[in-house]
Design an enzyme around this catalytic site. Structure first.
Site, PDB file in Angstrom:
ATOM      1  N   ARG A  85       0.826  -1.219   0.000  1.00 48.12           N
ATOM      2  CA  ARG A  85       0.000   0.000   0.000  1.00 48.12           C
ATOM      3  C   ARG A  85       0.854   1.259   0.000  1.00 48.12           C
ATOM      4  O   ARG A  85       0.451   2.292  -0.530  1.00 48.12           O
ATOM      5  CB  ARG A  85      -0.938  -0.041   1.219  1.00 48.12           C
ATOM      6  CG  ARG A  85      -2.109   0.943   1.172  1.00 48.12           C
ATOM      7  CD  ARG A  85      -3.097   0.622   2.286  1.00 48.12           C
ATOM      8  NE  ARG A  85      -4.297   1.450   2.242  1.00 48.12           N
ATOM      9  CZ  ARG A  85      -4.527   2.494   3.028  1.00 48.12           C
ATOM     10  NH1 ARG A  85      -3.635   2.840   3.927  1.00 48.12           N
ATOM     11  NH2 ARG A  85      -5.643   3.172   2.928  1.00 48.12           N
ATOM     12  N   ILE A 111      -8.036   7.349  -0.690  1.00 46.60           N
ATOM     13  CA  ILE A 111      -7.942   5.890  -0.719  1.00 46.60           C
ATOM     14  C   ILE A 111      -8.633   5.419   0.572  1.00 46.60           C
ATOM     15  O   ILE A 111      -8.407   5.992   1.640  1.00 46.60           O
ATOM     16  CB  ILE A 111      -6.452   5.477  -0.785  1.00 46.60           C
ATOM     17  CG1 ILE A 111      -6.247   3.969  -0.841  1.00 46.60           C
ATOM     18  CG2 ILE A 111      -5.646   6.015   0.365  1.00 46.60           C
ATOM     19  CD1 ILE A 111      -4.756   3.612  -1.040  1.00 46.60           C
ATOM     20  N   SER A 112      -9.497   4.414   0.464  1.00 47.51           N
ATOM     21  CA  SER A 112     -10.247   3.955   1.637  1.00 47.51           C
ATOM     22  C   SER A 112      -9.323   3.286   2.643  1.00 47.51           C
ATOM     23  O   SER A 112      -8.245   2.828   2.301  1.00 47.51           O
ATOM     24  CB  SER A 112     -11.303   2.934   1.221  1.00 47.51           C
ATOM     25  OG  SER A 112     -12.137   3.460   0.237  1.00 47.51           O
ATOM     26  N   LYS A 113      -9.790   3.181   3.874  1.00 48.69           N
ATOM     27  CA  LYS A 113      -9.052   2.447   4.901  1.00 48.69           C
ATOM     28  C   LYS A 113      -8.888   0.998   4.453  1.00 48.69           C
ATOM     29  O   LYS A 113      -9.813   0.444   3.836  1.00 48.69           O
ATOM     30  CB  LYS A 113      -9.885   2.310   6.182  1.00 48.69           C
ATOM     31  CG  LYS A 113     -10.342   3.497   6.874  1.00 48.69           C
ATOM     32  CD  LYS A 113     -10.941   2.927   8.147  1.00 48.69           C
ATOM     33  CE  LYS A 113     -12.023   3.713   8.755  1.00 48.69           C
ATOM     34  NZ  LYS A 113     -12.122   3.450  10.177  1.00 48.69           N
TER      35      LYS A 113
END
Ligand code: SAH
Length: 265
Positions: A85, A111-113
């Site tokens: 990530r 960007i999502s968790k």
């Protein structure tokens, strides 16, 4: 090769909340920009660049946390453990890449968790054994979720309406040589008929309704996972299962995604 700095030993505290993007202009016909190449997808993460510090241990910790938070699907946990990530976030945020937090990716998008990414992909995979077939992602953003999807699906079509992010995702994904990810610049509200029907459709942006094109392009037996405003006026995760008896709809937990917009910009 990416010029990202090495993975830091120390992790900084969690970061910022989502921000909103500006409205789109006119729609254009999507142009497929497949990342197809001669080289196979590496099944192991690439070695972190820079100082030789190991991000694998921090990622393993993230995966353990995901399992504790209730993610059960081994395919999803494995994929989350494989994708680096920190390669998808700005240099200044690399230290937060494995925290359970959403992060800005530019142009007002986020960007999502990790927890939300894993949860949504788990919902997408529900009921399917082995790998999913073709999957459509609406909202490529930085390309992180597309990279995770590339490990659980045979083909990933990912569409983004902001040219800047479409190009950023292409740059982020190129060194990973994910030959089964196809990036498309266009309006995802129209889905992408060229790849249909899809075993799964996943949206990273939330609208007031599920666009009809998504329902039409979902394969029989396929699942769609999307943040959507519900009758209660709040955004929640909605799962739609296309069955011979019709569409089965489930409304799950409240979420907070950037808005789904029409047109490109
Ligand atoms: N999955 C992404 C998250 C991106 S945030 C990642 O891993 O980084 C959601 C994205 O959806 C934003 O980049 C936004 O521009 C995009 N988006 C919003 N409406 C869209 C539409 N109609 N078509 C395609 N992309 C859209």
């Amino acid at each position: 090769m990416s010029q990202r700095p090495g993975f830091p030993v120390k992790l900084s505290p969690p970061g910022t909340a989502p921000t909103r993007s500006s409205p789109g202009k006119s729609a254009v016909a999507p142009a497929a920009l497949g990342l197809s190449g001669a080289v196979a997808v590496p099944r192991m993460p690439l070695a972190p660049t820079g100082l030789g510090l190991d991000s694998g241990a921090v990622r393993a910790r993230m995966v353990r946390l995901l399992a504790q938070q209730g993610v059960r699907d081994a395919r999803v946990l494995e994929a989350m453990g494989l994708v680096e990530r920190h390669r998808f976030v700005e240099s200044a945020l690399v230290g937060q890449a494995y925290e359970d937090t959403s992060l800005p990716i530019g142009l007002g998008q986020t960007i999502s968790k990790p927890n939300v990414v894993a949860r949504m992909i788990e919902l997408l995979c529900q009921g399917a054994s082995g790998k999913l077939g073709r999957v459509l992602e609406i909202g490529t953003g930085c390309g992180y979720q597309a990279a995770v999807l590339s490990h659980v699906a045979t083909e990933v079509y990912s569409i983004e309406r902001l040219r800047g992010l479409h190009e950023k995702a292409r740059d982020n994904l190129r060194p990973l040589r994910v030959h089964n990810v196809h990036l498309i610049f266009g309006d995802g509200m129209l889905a992408y008929p060229q790849g249909a029907p899809y075993a799964g459709i996943i949206s990273a942006a939330g609208g007031d309704d599920i666009p009809q094109a998504w329902l039409d392009q979902l394969a029989m037996g396929g699942r769609l996972v999307a943040p959507t405003v519900t009758s209660a006026g709040q955004q929640a995760l909605v799962v739609i299962h296309k069955t011979p008896r019709g569409f089965e709809r489930q409304v799950l937990e409240a979420v907070n995604f950037v808005p789904l917009k029409s047109g490109v910009a």
